[in-house]
Design a protein around this motif. Sequence first.
Motif, PDB file in Angstrom:
ATOM      1  N   SER A 106      65.306 -48.724 -12.958  1.00  0.00           N
ATOM      2  CA  SER A 106      66.396 -48.847 -12.001  1.00  0.00           C
ATOM      3  C   SER A 106      67.078 -47.495 -11.835  1.00  0.00           C
ATOM      4  O   SER A 106      67.118 -46.697 -12.779  1.00  0.00           O
ATOM      5  CB  SER A 106      67.421 -49.882 -12.476  1.00  0.00           C
ATOM      6  N   VAL A 153      73.528 -50.034 -13.921  1.00  0.00           N
ATOM      7  CA  VAL A 153      72.431 -50.481 -14.776  1.00  0.00           C
ATOM      8  C   VAL A 153      72.154 -49.427 -15.856  1.00  0.00           C
ATOM      9  O   VAL A 153      71.984 -49.760 -17.033  1.00  0.00           O
ATOM     10  CB  VAL A 153      71.160 -50.753 -13.945  1.00  0.00           C
ATOM     11  N   THR A 197      72.770 -49.897 -19.843  1.00  0.00           N
ATOM     12  CA  THR A 197      71.667 -49.644 -20.763  1.00  0.00           C
ATOM     13  C   THR A 197      72.129 -48.792 -21.935  1.00  0.00           C
ATOM     14  O   THR A 197      71.801 -49.070 -23.100  1.00  0.00           O
ATOM     15  CB  THR A 197      70.515 -48.947 -20.023  1.00  0.00           C
ATOM     16  N   LEU A 231      67.671 -56.877 -13.518  1.00  0.00           N
ATOM     17  CA  LEU A 231      68.927 -56.239 -13.929  1.00  0.00           C
ATOM     18  C   LEU A 231      69.892 -56.134 -12.752  1.00  0.00           C
ATOM     19  O   LEU A 231      71.090 -56.432 -12.889  1.00  0.00           O
ATOM     20  CB  LEU A 231      68.641 -54.853 -14.516  1.00  0.00           C
ATOM     21  N   THR A 232      69.386 -55.713 -11.598  1.00  0.00           N
ATOM     22  CA  THR A 232      70.279 -55.631 -10.441  1.00  0.00           C
ATOM     23  C   THR A 232      70.616 -57.014  -9.885  1.00  0.00           C
ATOM     24  O   THR A 232      71.663 -57.186  -9.251  1.00  0.00           O
ATOM     25  CB  THR A 232      69.656 -54.741  -9.346  1.00  0.00           C
ATOM     26  N   LEU A 276      73.550 -57.873 -11.880  1.00  0.00           N
ATOM     27  CA  LEU A 276      74.673 -57.088 -11.373  1.00  0.00           C
ATOM     28  C   LEU A 276      75.237 -57.723 -10.107  1.00  0.00           C
ATOM     29  O   LEU A 276      76.452 -57.871  -9.956  1.00  0.00           O
ATOM     30  CB  LEU A 276      74.182 -55.665 -11.103  1.00  0.00           C
ATOM     31  N   VAL A 293      74.731 -57.145 -16.995  1.00  0.00           N
ATOM     32  CA  VAL A 293      73.475 -56.412 -17.171  1.00  0.00           C
ATOM     33  C   VAL A 293      73.103 -56.352 -18.649  1.00  0.00           C
ATOM     34  O   VAL A 293      71.939 -56.529 -19.024  1.00  0.00           O
ATOM     35  CB  VAL A 293      73.600 -54.994 -16.577  1.00  0.00           C
TER      36      VAL A 293
END
Length: 420
Positions: free
Chosen positions: A25, A30, A34, A289-290, A293, A407
Amino acid sequence: MSDFIRDLPKARRDGRRLAITSVCSAHPDVIRATFRHGRDGEGPVLIEATCNQVNQDGGYTGMRPADFRRFVLAIAAEEGFAPERIIFGGDHLGPNPWKKKPAEEAMAKAEAMVAAFVAAGFSKIHLDASMGCAGEPEALDDTTTAHRAARLAAAAEAAARDAGLPPPVYVIGTEVPTPGGATHALDHLEPTTPAAVKKTIATHRDIFFAAGLEAAYERAIGIVVQPGVEFGHESVVAYQPERARSLVAVLENEPGFVFEAHSTDYQPVDRLAALVSDGFAILKVGPGLTFALREALYGLDCIAAELDPSYGGRRLAAAMEALMLAEPGNWQSHYPGTAEEQHILRHYSYSDRIRYYWPHPEAERAVAALYAALDGRVIPETLVSQFLPRAAGAGPLDAHGHVLHAVERVLEDYAAAIRG
């Protein structure tokens, strides 16, 4: 930390459970989540940029490989994450961004791209020359793909020498899932056959050795296969270990390799854990992940409407709808159906093509307005319960904290699966 990737096949041979999540990403939140998730650990974090996101022409993010590296390192510094713990990877590196051009022209661009990635310090390179260019079949045969992969590897090796950097490790493989998820309805997928994997490995070995790239081939530690895992617009095909038994058995006779699993987004934790147990030591995740979000942002959009009558209903969702309708290039050819069905897919599809719109100035202004509406407000637990399903047990967080937490929850699923 790149030695971590090189050690994955040896760890499997030694019976050690060792795997890594590949975060694919370019969204800053994100990336930030992380680092927050990984900050208290000791192992590396693997962040990968795809050929369409980042390349020597800027990609759709506008970033070249060196720009992307600086972008990631800046966020790491803000979060207190040690830069030496970051592994940078290049995903789907090959002619795909230029596949409408003749093969030689596209391959020249791909060679320049791979060289730029390696010179910028990307140490894990996925060589993906499997997709046809102008006038060619959509999917190429093993021999053609391996010859093109060897050309890309030669460019990478030369770039590392010229930059005085350690040479990269490689991932090969021709059975590459569609980047970003499938575009059709799914109920099940057939795993790659053992014969296909063996042929891919043997063909790459022969062609790399014939090209004088023995050392590069020895650093090819991963192969992309289809384990029977994918997601579409509205469905997810979960991993079924019993269907992949013969595929997994191939690793017993190929001790220098592990499998890299693409499109693992939305897999249940137990299926992710089964993938790791079966030798899929690199688990790639991006749209999942998005998607999390976007869920959090849309939940906060509803909360802002409840807490502040002047906010104006679902202001963020309305802004994103207007933007996607005004600039449909990133979704229109992917989302079929009626106007109503396309509306749902634009916002809620697992393929999450809305992710291409978050960097747009109009989207950034709408997100900023959302955060401003919630700035300084205490969000009642009851509204968190109603609109932020991933926030259970998170404790008091501000609006941006809720987005990052959403996330991180996904990343923790992967971490739990890797721990077993």
